[in-house]
Design a protein around this motif. Structure first.
Motif, PDB file in Angstrom:
ATOM      1  N   GLN A  51      95.812   1.433  40.301  1.00 30.23           N
ATOM      2  CA  GLN A  51      94.853   0.768  40.853  1.00 30.23           C
ATOM      3  C   GLN A  51      95.041   0.223  42.217  1.00 30.23           C
ATOM      4  N   THR A  52      96.268   0.473  42.826  1.00 25.25           N
ATOM      5  CA  THR A  52      96.577  -0.131  43.889  1.00 25.25           C
ATOM      6  C   THR A  52      95.671   0.482  45.059  1.00 25.25           C
ATOM      7  N   LYS A  53      95.576   0.068  46.082  1.00 22.89           N
ATOM      8  CA  LYS A  53      94.806   0.616  47.202  1.00 22.89           C
ATOM      9  C   LYS A  53      95.493   0.674  48.496  1.00 22.89           C
ATOM     10  N   PHE A  54      95.392   1.620  49.120  1.00 27.75           N
ATOM     11  CA  PHE A  54      95.914   1.642  50.279  1.00 27.75           C
ATOM     12  C   PHE A  54      94.908   2.255  51.610  1.00 27.75           C
ATOM     13  N   TRP A  55      95.087   1.573  52.639  1.00 28.85           N
ATOM     14  CA  TRP A  55      94.039   2.154  53.695  1.00 28.85           C
ATOM     15  C   TRP A  55      94.749   1.659  54.773  1.00 28.85           C
ATOM     16  N   LEU A  56      94.119   2.264  55.855  1.00 26.33           N
ATOM     17  CA  LEU A  56      94.461   2.030  57.406  1.00 26.33           C
ATOM     18  C   LEU A  56      93.817   1.069  58.066  1.00 26.33           C
ATOM     19  N   VAL A  57      94.673   0.262  58.398  1.00 26.22           N
ATOM     20  CA  VAL A  57      94.022  -0.912  59.434  1.00 26.22           C
ATOM     21  C   VAL A  57      94.062  -0.597  60.849  1.00 26.22           C
ATOM     22  N   THR A  58      93.142  -0.531  61.568  1.00 27.03           N
ATOM     23  CA  THR A  58      93.022  -0.021  62.930  1.00 27.03           C
ATOM     24  C   THR A  58      92.533  -1.550  63.786  1.00 27.03           C
ATOM     25  N   PRO A  59      93.072  -1.748  64.900  1.00 28.14           N
ATOM     26  CA  PRO A  59      92.264  -2.686  65.599  1.00 28.14           C
ATOM     27  C   PRO A  59      91.243  -2.506  65.795  1.00 28.14           C
ATOM     28  N   LYS A  60      90.186  -3.494  65.448  1.00 28.12           N
ATOM     29  CA  LYS A  60      88.669  -3.390  65.588  1.00 28.12           C
ATOM     30  C   LYS A  60      88.160  -4.520  66.474  1.00 28.12           C
ATOM     31  N   GLN A  91     102.684   3.900  39.694  1.00 36.23           N
ATOM     32  CA  GLN A  91     102.467   5.382  40.064  1.00 36.23           C
ATOM     33  C   GLN A  91     103.024   5.347  41.640  1.00 36.23           C
ATOM     34  N   PHE A  92     103.079   6.562  42.070  1.00 35.83           N
ATOM     35  CA  PHE A  92     103.911   6.767  43.256  1.00 35.83           C
ATOM     36  C   PHE A  92     102.911   7.564  44.458  1.00 35.83           C
ATOM     37  N   PHE A  93     102.091   8.230  43.884  1.00 37.65           N
ATOM     38  CA  PHE A  93     101.026   9.007  44.701  1.00 37.65           C
ATOM     39  C   PHE A  93      99.699   8.288  44.560  1.00 37.65           C
ATOM     40  N   PHE A  94      99.296   8.103  45.959  1.00 37.32           N
ATOM     41  CA  PHE A  94      97.802   7.480  45.933  1.00 37.32           C
ATOM     42  C   PHE A  94      96.966   8.018  47.077  1.00 37.32           C
ATOM     43  N   GLU A  95      95.690   7.905  46.700  1.00 37.62           N
ATOM     44  CA  GLU A  95      94.634   8.352  47.493  1.00 37.62           C
ATOM     45  C   GLU A  95      94.295   7.344  48.486  1.00 37.62           C
ATOM     46  N   ALA A  96      94.217   7.290  49.659  1.00 33.70           N
ATOM     47  CA  ALA A  96      93.793   6.265  50.724  1.00 33.70           C
ATOM     48  C   ALA A  96      92.456   6.187  50.678  1.00 33.70           C
TER      49      ALA A  96
END
Lengths: 875, 219
Positions: free
Chosen positions: A100-109, A137-142
């Motif tokens: 359930q780990t989540k990854f997302w991209l942080v961009t300056p906003k 797990q080692f593969f994630f959907e961003a």
């Protein structure tokens, strides 16, 4: 003495401690080696939709600002649907890398609410990680966006629901007393009607959010323009531009749990905590969401929601907590807008702000639902004094007109309507509690006239009142002398003026009389009654009385004049002007002007011993004083009688015609006439006869020549009966008013010839009598003529008398005898005449009886001329 | 006590029973244990220094490994961080066509420490195992190592200066990496190793090259 130094035996060291150094280095090296192997990092692959902003080697993975990894490679995935980003994660990140780990991209906003990820400006975009549970797990959907819950932030996440998003957005701040305490982190549509927003409250402020907190939108500017000024309110610059929420909490409530749900209100006013209930109305005229509920001018609540129901409109309303105790089962709610009237504009601000809902508290337990009234309820009906006023007609008083006392409003008119009998107007008025003592049992009210102009010889006075009096009218209370305070629902009077009121009260001190009059006499209610030209009373009413076909005139006379009304009182009607012209001079009697205009009645007194009628209204003073007695005569329609025609007995006026009315059958007229009191008894016997006396012009002369000027009159012949009556059938032909000493007899002839009523009876050229009447004999073969011989000549006529027709000129032309012309007097030539000659002396034996009858001869016999008896006068 | 029979033709101090105070250079009879002037411990020959030198040298040699494996600088330029080992640094410089600097860096950071460690090893071996190396070449090598050794600090100097000066956060930043410590230790240890060695042992060895070097034990 020499001291011998003992030789120092130094044992050769096999190993110097310096050898520890390489040992340490080796251990260190090993350790470093092992460590570097251990910390070599974990390869993780994340699938991103796009690699925009991700650079190999440059883009880091951060968790709470700590770099925990690094992008080591980017490759396109097999399906060409995105990119696979390979990360080298710090070995310490191992426990994070779960299902359930989540990854997302942080961009300056950089947005209005703040600059987010500013660090990413320099460090470059980075990949944020939110640890989760589950299998390693080692593969994630961003994730496409930052997950709702801020990673690693301790705080409170609450749910907010709203109908519209408004200007709220992710990042919109949440304020508590204008301190930003959190922000909106996400929103989405829940179903198709509601928007569900998630908000995050920072840890240090979580205690501010209570289970009953109220959230409201503070987005933009709140401009409150009222007559008291313009108030512009904004929470903060960011809330103006990017929207924001504010909330308030009660002190004692429980702290909110994570995920607690709240509603977002449109404004603070709507949100403020309080008691919620519903108001029902048939239509949503002036009330709408936001309409204030006002009690004694203080806003105590407002309408928070409006929706239609099958039967009308239902408003959800809220009353602020501190006023909640005002709400009760008998509370009332009613709409109140601006009140524009000529007396001014009340609550002018409501023209702009809209109507308000007024509130009145009551007692009892609060209810859930109240009706919304259109008009104010009778709040203090208990303490108000309700009165009902009666008036003859409405002097322009409308609903809402003020009731005044000394020009001060003390109440108002609630309703105006006709009374049940439709004879007058009834007002329902209320007197405000503080003034109820002013009204006592004999108080009355008069209308205020907006403009009163009084013109008198002293000048003109113009009085005006305020404009509202002009439009709505107003009534004034006139206190009575009574000390008893009027009770609720008491009935009082509204007079048209103070004078009317005075009149009314005067009337209470009056006694009434009913006068009978053959006509209305031009009188009306209010016509004065005078005595010696002083008003002592007035006419109350003039009524037609069908039973005796007269007018009943009700008059009232003030008590103080009661002694004037006694047996010898009479009433007559005043003529406006009486001109009495005679040779002794002209007397003009002018009635008082008021009486002249309205008609008036005068009370007069007869001589003490005379008995007057107190129930009859005489036509004139003279009639009254003469104690005239009314009679009714019926004549054929062709009589030319007119009002004022006298009734004469032997030429003496004993009465007068009052009025001549053509009857409905058109063949007769009814004549109302008077007989002067003193004579009346002689002419009202059953057998009294009334007849028309008209001028008769004939060759014999003019009979009743005075009627040529005065018009025909009525003659009367007294009767002898003891039965009295007042209705008579009049005759057209004069009734023979035989004198007592008259000698009356009947002449018979086959032809009337030139005999007329009045044809004289001539004896030796002297008129001694006349024909009084004639008629066709019942048998039809002769004419009967009634004649009389005047008293002084009665001895000249007896049973031996012979009568002949003298009329005209008799020309006897014989062939041998020659012409013979015989005439009587000139009068007899013209008017005809009856000659009489008597053979013998009048004796008792040959006196005429009352039914004596003679034949009227055509001509004189020669022998009759020789008759010349010596007659002895009976006197 | 009288010294044992002494070889007559020896011109070394030990032959004459003299020794030099290592601190104040006073010439003393080698029987004395302590310097009469400064009180330092006197030793006729410090044979333990050989062990110390060996130990330090070995330590330096061990540390040379991490010094070359680990990044010596962490250089951040516009958010991009470079971890450079000594070698990758040099190759980077070569990539950037800064050859002279690359040569200097190579010499100072790789060549010199290796040469120094290698040279010292040879000397120590020569002392310990009396390797047949000519006295002259040993002397030359010794001076070269001594001279060149100080230049190997150049690298550390550059790093420390850079780290101090270039510190602009994410824009531009240079930090010493873990290898810097190791490298510094290598340099330090080789220096100390060279310093701690009792060079008299080498001279003894050179002297006894001609005659027998049988005097290895002394108190």
């Amino acid at each position: 003495m020499t001291q011998m130094e003992t030789p120092k035996v130094v044992k050769k060291k096999l190993f110097s401690p310096i050898w520890l150094l390489p040992l340490v280095a080796i251990i260190l090296g090993f350790w470093l080696g092992i460590k570097s192997i251990r910390e070599a990092g974990i390869e993780v692959r994340i699938h991103f939709p796009s690699a925009t902003g991700i650079d190999v080697g440059k883009t880091l993975v951060r968790y709470r600002g700590l770099t925990v990894g690094k992008v080591v490679d980017i490759g396109i995935d097999d399906e060409l649907q995105g990119v696979n980003v390979d990360l080298k994660m710090d070995y310490r990140a191992d426990p994070f890398l779960n299902e359930q780990t989540k990854f997302w991209l942080v961009t300056p906003k950089a947005s209005i609410t703040g600059v987010e990820g500013l660090d990413a400006l320099f460090s470059g975009n980075y990949i944020a990680i939110q640890p989760g549970g589950g299998q390693s797990q080692f593969f994630f959907e961003a994730e496409t966006d930052a997950p709702a819950m801020l990673p690693g932030s301790d705080g409170l996440v609450i749910e907010l629901t709203a109908d519209t998003l408004g200007s709220l957005n992710v990042g919109s701040q949440i304020f508590y007393r204008q301190i930003p305490v959190g922000k909106i982190i996400s929103y989405h549509l829940e179903g198709s009607r509601q928007i569900l927003l998630s908000a995050f409250i920072k840890t240090q402020y979580t205690h501010l959010v209570k289970t009953d907190s109220q959230f409201w939108n503070v987005s933009g500017l709140h401009i409150n323009a009222s007559l008291s000024g313009i108030e512009i309110k904004a929470e903060s610059l960011s809330s103006i531009l990017a929207g924001g929420l504010s909330f308030s909490s009660a002190d004692g409530s429980k702290r909110a749990e994570n995920g607690h749900s709240y509603r977002i209100y449109d404004s603070q006013a709507l949100a403020q905590g309080g008691i919620e209930f519903t108001l029902t109305a048939t239509q949503s005229n002036a009330a709408s969401t936001g309409t204030a509920i006002v009690f004694r001018g203080i806003n105590i609540g407002r309408i928070t929601d409006t929706h239609l129901t099958d039967t009308g409109v239902e408003f959800t309303a809220k009353i602020d907590k501190e006023y909640a105790q005002l709400l009760s089962s008998t509370s009332h709610f009613w709409l109140e807008g601006a009140d524009i009237s000529l007396s001014g504009i009340k609550h002018a601000e409501r023209l702009i702000t809209g109507s308000i809902i007024n509130f009145s508290p009551g007692s009892g337990e609060p209810k859930q639902q109240y009706p919304l009234l259109e008009i104010a309820p009778d709040q203090d009906a208990q303490s108000k004094l309700l009165l009902s006023l009666t008036a003859e007609n409405n002097p322009g008083i409308g609903i809402g007109a003020e009731v005044r006392y000394k020009q001060l409003a003390i109440g108002k008119v609630n309703s105006v309507h006709l009374n049940q009998a439709l004879t007058g107007v009834e007002y329902q008025i209320e007197i405000w509690p503080e003034f109820t003592n002013l009204v006592n049992t004999n108080s009355y009210f008069i209308p205020e006239s907006a403009l009163s102009i009084q013109v008198s010889l002293e000048g003109i006075s113009v009085k005006t009142r305020d404009l509202s009096t002009l439009t709505k009218g107003a009534i004034s209370l006139i206190q009575g002398s009574s000390r008893t305070v009027a009770k609720n629902h008491a009935q009082l009077a509204l007079f048209l003026s103070t004078d009317a009121a005075d009149d009314y009260f005067d009337r209470l001190n009056q006694f009434t009389l009913s006068l009978m009059s053959t006509d209305g006499a031009g009188l009306s209610s209010g016509s004065p009654v005078y005595y010696q030209k002083m008003q002592i009373g007035q006419v109350d009413k003039v009524n037609w009385n069908s039973t005796n076909e007269n007018f009943d005139i009700n008059i009232s006379i003030r008590d103080q004049f009661k002694p004037l009304v006694k047996t010898n009182s009479v009433f007559w009607r005043n003529s406006a002007i009486t001109v009495n012209a005679s040779l002794s001079g002209i007397e003009i009697d002018v009635a008082p002007i008021q009486g002249a205009l309205k008609g008036s009645i005068t009370l007069g007194l007869l001589d003490d011993e005379d008995i007057g009628s107190q129930t009859h209204l005489y036509e004139s003073k003279s009639l009254a004083l003469a104690q005239a007695k009314p009679i009714k005569l019926t004549f054929p329609a062709d009589v030319k009688l007119a009002a004022k025609a006298p009734i004469r007995y032997l030429g003496h006026k004993v009465g007068a015609v009052e009025r001549v009315t053509l009857n409905k059958d058109l063949i007769s007229v009814s004549i109302d006439a008077y007989l002067y009191g003193s004579y009346a008894q002689h002419f009202t016997q059953e057998d009294a006869e009334y007849f028309l006396v008209d001028a008769q012009i004939s060759l014999a002369g003019i009979r009743a020549p005075e009627t040529l000027i005065t018009g025909p009159y009525i003659g009367v012949k007294p009767g002898v009966s003891t039965q009295m009556r007042t209705q008579f059938i009049g005759k057209v032909t004069p009734v023979i008013q035989a004198k007592k000493d008259w000698l009356q007899f009947t002449l018979e002839d086959t032809n009337l010839g030139s005999i007329k009523v009045g044809t004289p009876i001539v004896f030796r050229g002297i008129i001694i009598g006349a024909i009084d009447a004639y008629q066709l004999a019942d048998t039809g073969n002769s004419v009967q003529m009634f004649a009389h011989i005047k008293g002084e000549y009665r001895h000249l006529v007896n049973q031996t008398s012979q009568f002949w027709d003298l009329s005209g000129i008799k020309i006897d032309v014989g062939f041998f005898s020659g012409a013979k012309i015989e005439t009587g007097s000139l009068e007899s030539i013209l008017a005809g005449g009856v000659g009489v000659v008597t053979e013998r002396q009048t004796m008792t034996s040959n006196m005429l009886t009352s039914d004596a009858s003679f034949t009227l001869h055509k001509k004189l016999e020669a022998k009759w001329l020789t008759w010349a008896p010596v007659q002895l006068s009976q006197k | 006590m009288t010294s044992p029979a002494e070889p007559p033709r020896k011109n070394q101090g030990k032959d004459l029973g003299l020794t030099l105070c290592p601190s104040c250079q006073q010439l003393m009879a080698h029987k004395k244990t302590h310097c009469s002037r400064c009180g330092s411990t006197l030793a006729f020959r410090d044979y333990s220094s050989l062990q110390k030198s060996w130990a330090l040298l070995i330590t330096a040699a061990i540390l040379l490994i991490p010094a070359n494996i680990y990044p010596i600088t962490i250089f951040t330029s516009q958010g991009q961080t470079r971890h450079d080992t000594i070698f990758t640094g040099i190759t980077h410089l070569i990539d950037l066509d800064i050859l002279p600097i690359a040569v200097i860096l190579f010499t100072a950071s790789i060549l010199v420490p290796i040469l120094k460690i290698g040279g010292l090893t040879i000397y120590l071996l020569a002392i310990s195992f009396r390797l047949p190396i000519s006295k002259k070449s040993l002397m030359v090598g010794f001076h070269v190592i001594e001279w060149i050794g100080r230049w190997s600090m150049l690298d550390l100097f550059v790093i420390s200066i850079t780290a101090a000066v270039v510190n602009m956060g994410q824009l531009l930043d240079a930090k010493p990496g873990p290898a810097a410590t190791a490298f510094a230790l290598v340099i330090l240890l080789t220096q100390v190793a060279a310093k701690v060695l009792d060079t008299r042992l080498l001279w003894d060895r050179l002297e006894s090259k001609d005659d027998t070097n049988g005097n290895t034990k002394s108190s």
